[in-house]
Design an enzyme around this catalytic site. Structure first.
Site, PDB file in Angstrom:
ATOM      1  N   ASP A 175      16.394 -39.200  28.971  1.00 34.60           N
ATOM      2  CA  ASP A 175      16.007 -38.090  29.243  1.00 34.60           C
ATOM      3  C   ASP A 175      16.968 -37.027  29.677  1.00 34.60           C
ATOM      4  OD1 ASP A 175      15.012 -37.856  31.098  1.00 34.60           O
ATOM      5  OD2 ASP A 175      12.664 -37.030  30.561  1.00 34.60           O
ATOM      6  N   ASP A 176      16.796 -35.836  30.019  1.00 37.79           N
ATOM      7  CA  ASP A 176      17.683 -34.162  30.659  1.00 37.79           C
ATOM      8  C   ASP A 176      17.247 -34.364  31.471  1.00 37.79           C
ATOM      9  OD1 ASP A 176      19.482 -34.421  28.073  1.00 37.79           O
ATOM     10  OD2 ASP A 176      18.657 -32.975  27.134  1.00 37.79           O
TER      11      ASP A 176
END
Ligand code: WTA
Length: 690
Positions: A560-561
């Site tokens: 994910d980020d």
């Protein structure tokens, strides 16, 4: 990396093992048909397995999966419960289609973690044993507390907190360096049922304020200043500003208990607000050294710890009492093969989950002697860690790959100068440990004697989920090996289909375990959306993972980020929002790039407000904005000027392209034709300073 070229192969020993899988692995080694990193096996040294707590885990693991209630309640019975749980040991629903996500362990039973960590160990005759062995920033500056002394200190603080009106369920924010008073403060809260929220003392005033506003504590516990290496950090100033900021947002904190740390700053020099600020040393020692325990439901909250997610606002991860207690104690015991004679040192700060579970709770629940180190591991020089190991005869050292890599670069002589004979187990956490750092830790630090527990887990999981059990099976450098008792991992594809055998994909967990977090404070919906909706029926970790042909798990990093910088979780969105808070920044996009020491470095693309021109000063002031908003540990390593950002027609930033530009893989940019304006890519490349 082949067996023939690895430095650890000559030192491999073979262990007898009853399981078929192990025999097959032995055969691989004996056949010398080693082709890749996945085939390199490091066996426990002779004699290690014989003394190990778990030498054959197969039966125990099987039992933990087939009968989790029986398995965990047997372990729980070794702890003190004021009242026991009923028929139902746990209930869980991890499937959003079946309604609200719930995880409950030992609900209805009552206990107290502080009682189990201190009183119970003292009653067992260990009152005179050292609980905390503290080492200050300056070599030669140390102190220690026995279990009985620690209990007295904790009780005094508990009594004080009660006296100023703190009750069961109230939140207390702790913003302290690694003094003994930090675990004391955590335990004092636990004793009276207050919910602690420790904020890492490297977070900025803005971040601290944000957390205070979210959890609305009745009190803040801090310290006037700390010395780290040669620097003095004035923590009280940071707290002062945070309290002003919180008040603006409607959260008034009535008490700021401040520990005077005279080695860093005198009290006369500390800014003070009468009525709100109280010196710890002036009040706490006046209270009684005994304090009644508040008996708590197993499912009452123990603490909140904020962590980064892929969107802006940090998440308040909530852990409850009973399950967390059992899980941290059990994982500590088995993953570090804990014996009562061990001296244990974890280099993590209590401001992170590792310091909660494996500086404070897990070790103390086992009655261990824990080294707590205030300073920087490279001060006064790169040998400090090994100096501490020799000084206290540390047997178990738990640390992070980023520190290993930085020490590795400074040369072996800093290590070999010290004996390190006491060491018997090494541990790693925070990010995947690259095989070369693993080998250096194993060969140079551990003299090829000490198994390495590469523990994979998260703030959310409370304790280890995938970890070696030293002595139970051979290790592979860079692999966290197999799941812990009671944990059933699943690797799934994008569609959420569980993959079998050798595979790679998204790492999920199929069932609950006692140490799992129960919610995100004040936002159960975000809890469900972030962790249980991406792959229906599973807890989603946010990590990518590969399982090799022998069933070993290899973590491959966040999908994910979220970046992992020196083992610290930092959301790209948080850094972006800090950059955008700068008046001259119009837009920012942040990606993680490979970094030799930190694991990942922070690379920021910045678009300036119209008319502002690029300059070195502006770069500095943008970095400063991030330091102010989050903390120094989140400062971008690079700022790349961006006249425009690559966006899709719907306005979504294409980070994939930015990652390639940041890591200089210009020939792998891929398809840029779907961009709203493909020419921005060329502009970005033209503005690269490499
Ligand atoms: C990463 C720290 C590979 C992972 C305990 C995870 C690891 C995130 C390991 C959690 C490991 C932690 N091998 N990756 N042994 N340990 N991670 O919440 O990406 O600060 O999702 O908890 O660190 O970070 P957190």
């Amino acid at each position: 990396q082949t067996m023939a070229t690895s430095s650890s192969d000559r030192r491999l020993h073979h262990v007898e093992s009853g399981s078929g899988r192990m025999q097959r692995l032995n055969a691989v080694v004996l056949g010398e048909s080693i082709a890749s990193e996945e085939d390199e096996l490091v066996f426990p040294s002779e004699g290690f397995s014989e003394q190990a707590l778990v030498s054959s885990h197969v039966q125990m693991y099987k039992r933990s999966i087939e009968d989790p209630a029986g398995f965990w309640s047997e372990i729980a019975s070794e702890f003190y419960w004021k009242t026991k749980w009923g028929e139902e040991v746990f209930t869980e629903n991890l499937d959003v289609r079946k309604g609200k996500i719930t995880i409950e362990w030992f609900k209805g039973a009552t206990t107290n973690v502080c009682y189990n960590a201190l009183d119970r160990n003292i009653e067992a005759g260990n009152g005179g044993k050292i609980a905390i062995q503290w080492e200050g920033n300056e070599p030669g500056h140390d102190a220690q507390l026995t279990y009985s002394e620690l209990l007295e200190k904790v009780c005094q603080l508990s009594n004080y907190l009660k006296d100023i009106g703190i009750r069961k369920g109230d939140a207390v924010v702790i913003y302290m360096p690694m003094l003994m008073e930090l675990p004391i403060a955590m335990l004092a809260c636990a004793r009276i049922g207050a919910v602690h929220s420790v904020v890492f003392a490297g977070f900025s005033t803005e971040s601290l304020a944000q957390r205070i506003v979210d959890c609305k504590p009745k009190a803040v516990i801090t310290c006037n200043a700390v010395r780290r290496g040669t620097k003095v950090i004035q923590l009280k100033d940071i707290v002062d500003y945070a309290l002003v900021e919180s008040a603006k947002n409607g959260v008034l904190v009535g008490a700021c208990l401040t520990y005077e740390n005279p080695s860093a700053m005198k009290r006369e020099e500390t800014k003070w607000q009468d009525g709100r600020d109280i010196w710890w040393q002036d009040v706490v020692p006046k209270y009684s050294t005994t304090c009644e325990v508040e008996w708590m439901d197993a499912e009452d909250p123990l603490f909140l710890l904020y962590t980064s997610g892929s969107t802006g606002k940090p998440k308040g991860v909530l852990h409850t009492i009973g399950g967390y207690m059992i899980y941290t104690a059990t994982t500590f015991k088995y993953a570090f093969d804990y014996k009562s004679s061990d001296i244990y040192w974890c280099t993590a700060d209590c401001g992170w989950i590792t310091g909660h579970s494996y500086v404070t709770y897990g070790p103390l629940l086992n009655g261990a002697t824990v080294v707590v180190f205030e300073g920087a591991p490279t001060y006064p020089d790169y040998g400090r860690c090994w100096d501490i190991v020799d000084k206290f005869k540390v047997t178990i050292l738990y640390t992070a790959p980023t520190l290993v890599r930085s020490l590795m670069r400074s040369g072996d002589e800093y290590v070999t100068r010290y004996s390190r004979k006491s060491l018997r187990i090494l541990g790693s956490v925070g990010e995947p440990i690259n095989p070369s750092a693993w080998r250096w830790l194993f060969n140079v630090v551990g003299d090829s004697r000490c198994p390495i527990s590469d523990t994979w887990w998260q703030t959310e999981t409370g304790g280890f989920l995938i970890t070696p059990l030293p002595g139970a099976w051979p290790q592979k450098p860079g692999s966290a090996t197999f799941p812990f008792f009671g944990v059933q991992p699943a690797i799934v594809d994008e569609k959420g289909n569980e993959l079998e055998g050798e595979c790679s994909g998204y790492l999920c967990i199929k069932n609950s375990w006692p140490g799992a977090f129960r919610t995100l404070y004040g936002d159960h919906e975000r809890y469900e959306t972030t962790y249980f909706k991406p792959f229906t029926g599973y807890y989603f970790s946010g990590d990518g993972c590969r399982r090799d042909k022998d069933g070993y798990y290899w973590l491959t990093g966040r999908v994910d980020d979220v970046m992992n910088v020196s083992g610290h979780r930092i959301g790209t969105a948080e850094v972006e929002s800090a950059l955008v808070s700068h008046p001259q920044c119009a837009e920012a996009a942040v990606v993680g790039v490979e970094h030799e020491v930190k694991g990942q470095g922070i690379y920021a693309f910045v678009t300036l407000v119209d008319g502002v021109s690029y300059s070195q000063e502006l770069r500095k002031s943008l970095v400063l904005a991030v330091r102010h908003q989050i903390g120094a540990f989140a400062a971008p390593d690079r700022i790349h000027w961006a006249p425009g950002l690559p966006k899709t027609r719907s306005g979504k930033i294409m980070r994939r392209i930015l990652r390639k530009i940041a890591s200089r893989q210009l020939d792998e940019l891929g398809d840029t034709s779907t961009l709203a304006d493909p020419s921005v890519v060329d502009q970005l490349i033209a503005l690269s300073d490499f």
